[in-house]
Design a protein around this motif. Structure first.
Motif, short mmCIF file in Angstrom:
data_model
loop_
_atom_site.label_atom_id
_atom_site.label_comp_id
_atom_site.label_asym_id
_atom_site.label_seq_id
_atom_site.Cartn_x
_atom_site.Cartn_y
_atom_site.Cartn_z
N SER A 41 29.98 29.38 -28.34
CA SER A 41 30.94 29.06 -29.38
C SER A 41 30.81 27.58 -29.75
O SER A 41 30.41 26.76 -28.92
CB SER A 41 32.36 29.35 -28.92
N PRO A 42 31.10 27.21 -31.00
CA PRO A 42 30.93 25.81 -31.42
C PRO A 42 31.63 24.80 -30.52
O PRO A 42 31.05 23.78 -30.16
CB PRO A 42 31.52 25.81 -32.84
N ILE A 43 32.87 25.09 -30.15
CA ILE A 43 33.62 24.11 -29.35
C ILE A 43 33.03 23.99 -27.96
O ILE A 43 32.99 22.89 -27.37
CB ILE A 43 35.12 24.49 -29.30
N THR A 46 29.79 21.91 -27.99
CA THR A 46 30.16 20.49 -28.04
C THR A 46 30.60 20.00 -26.67
O THR A 46 30.24 18.90 -26.24
CB THR A 46 31.29 20.27 -29.06
N TYR A 174 32.35 22.00 -43.18
CA TYR A 174 31.56 21.60 -42.03
C TYR A 174 31.12 20.16 -42.26
O TYR A 174 31.27 19.63 -43.37
CB TYR A 174 30.34 22.51 -41.84
N GLN A 230 26.36 24.39 -34.91
CA GLN A 230 27.51 24.57 -34.01
C GLN A 230 28.32 23.28 -33.93
O GLN A 230 29.56 23.30 -33.94
CB GLN A 230 27.05 25.00 -32.62
N SER A 234 32.24 22.37 -35.50
CA SER A 234 33.25 22.06 -34.50
C SER A 234 33.89 20.71 -34.82
O SER A 234 34.77 20.62 -35.68
CB SER A 234 32.63 22.04 -33.09
N ARG A 235 33.41 19.65 -34.19
CA ARG A 235 34.01 18.33 -34.40
C ARG A 235 33.02 17.30 -34.97
O ARG A 235 33.35 16.12 -35.07
CB ARG A 235 34.58 17.81 -33.08
#
Length: 393
Positions: A41-43, A46, A174, A230, A234-235
């Motif tokens: 998952s993206p988070i 990270t 994004y 990803q 996310s961030r």
């Protein structure tokens, strides 16, 4: 050479170098299934970057130490000590945040000089010198912190390991800046691979078949772009990833394109031959440990930034994680063999396993058992390859 024969070599003759990449893919697939996709998952991607960056930084220095035929057991304690010095200056005495960063790196370099003197000049084995250093720097950490933790750091200091470059090119749902960094990385990789291929062809050296070459570029490009996508969703781009990426590129060039790098491999491969060839062994060994101290200082700054403070017990077992990353990544226990890219992939294997087991709720003791077994299997695989190579001669 045909594509079929190259694929056969990938899983037979070249298994020592390709095996870690195959294992890495299989481990990712395994934990992706076992965590119901949460691992990728993206988070969480990270978080893996943020949580294990300091181990990868240490692995960059450790691979050079191991290739030269040495070992460094002190880096975990040195991470704690450099972080403690930074905390005392910034938190305890109110100095600017950047003074703490410079102090951590400076203390790391001086510690490397200390180790380099005893190993290169006096001639004491690195195992003994760094074992003493492990005890010495841990004791200095306790003295520096007076056996108590110090926190918090200023927000600027925390940005080193916890900050992001996002919103620079936002407004698309994004972070476009992060995506562009990924594009530049893929283009740079493709260009360097093409340049290397042409150089080998110029000197009539064997090169891989064009379909295999293009397939490699495509696979790496897809993986890199997926990774940066990803992050972008996310961030954004972690600041620590920019630091780590710059270090990886620098040390890859140093170990593969410079005289110093070739001398490291010469010393680890055959010390007597290196001396007879005119390699200044003492000088090279001295700088290897200075470099390790430098990277330990950077890792100490990153870890203290990530943890937002300094603790007397910080850095515990970090040296074993860095050593394991190198051996899992293909380094030889006898020196002379190992690559920066392999050490990074080995560190990522450790990171994915640790993160995956944490997501599954596996207790810490079981995680340590699994890591120990993986390290043992990696070294056993190295020994097996050496025996097979010797038998085929």
């Amino acid at each position: 050479m045909s594509v079929a024969s190259e694929l056969k070599d990938l899983f037979t003759k070249n298994l020592r170098t390709s095996g870690i990449y195959i294992a890495f893919v299989l481990i990712i697939a395994l934990f992706t299934v076992m965590t119901d996709g949460l691992l990728l998952s993206p988070i969480n991607v990270t978080n893996i970057v943020l949580q294990y960056s300091y181990v990868l930084i240490l692995a960059l220095g450790m691979i050079m130490v191991i290739v030269a035929g040495h070992i460094d057991l002190s880096v975990g304690s040195l991470v704690a000590f450099t972080g403690a010095v930074s905390a005392v200056l910034v938190i305890g005495n109110g100095l600017p945040w950047w003074v703490g960063l410079l102090a951590a790196v400076g203390v790391g370099i001086l510690s490397g000089v200390w180790h380099g003197f005893w190993v290169a000049i006096v001639g004491i084995p690195a195992f003994i010198v760094t074992l003493a250093g492990m005890l010495l720097f841990r004791g200095l950490t306790y003295l520096t912190l007076s056996n108590v933790s110090l926190s918090p750091f200023p927000s600027e200091y925390q940005q080193v390991a916890g900050g992001f470059l996002n919103g620079l090119l936002g407004g698309y749902g994004y972070d476009l800046f992060t995506v562009l960094i990924g594009v530049f990385a893929v283009v740079g990789f493709a260009w360097t691979q093409l340049r290397s291929r042409r150089a080998r062809q110029k000197y009539d050296q064997k090169v891989e078949a064009m379909p295999m070459f293009l397939a490699k570029i495509l696979v790496v490009g897809v993986v890199v772009m997926w990774f940066f996508w990803q992050l972008a969703t996310s961030r954004g781009m972690p600041i620590v990833l920019i630091i780590l990426g710059g270090l990886i590129i620098t040390y890859h060039v140093v170990t593969t394109r410079t005289v110093f790098g070739r001398h490291i491999y010469a010393i680890g491969g055959n010390l007597s031959a290196a001396r007879l060839s005119g390699v200044n062994v003492k000088k090279v060994n001295f700088w290897i440990f200075i470099n390790m101290g430098l990277l330990a200082g950077i890792a100490g700054a990153v870890f203290s930034s990530r943890s937002n403070g300094a603790q007397p017990g910080a850095g515990n077992m970090f040296e074993l994680d860095a050593i394991a990353a190198c051996f899992i990544g293909g380094a030889s226990t006898t020196g002379g063999v190992g690559r920066v890219t392999g050490a990074i992939v080995g560190g990522l294997v450790m990171a994915v396993m640790s993160n995956g087991m944490q997501l599954m709720g596996v207790d810490q003791s079981t995680q340590q058992i699994v890591k120990g077994l993986v390290l043992l299997l990696a070294v056993a695989f190295d020994i097996y390859n050496k025996r097979r190579a010797g038998a085929s001669r």
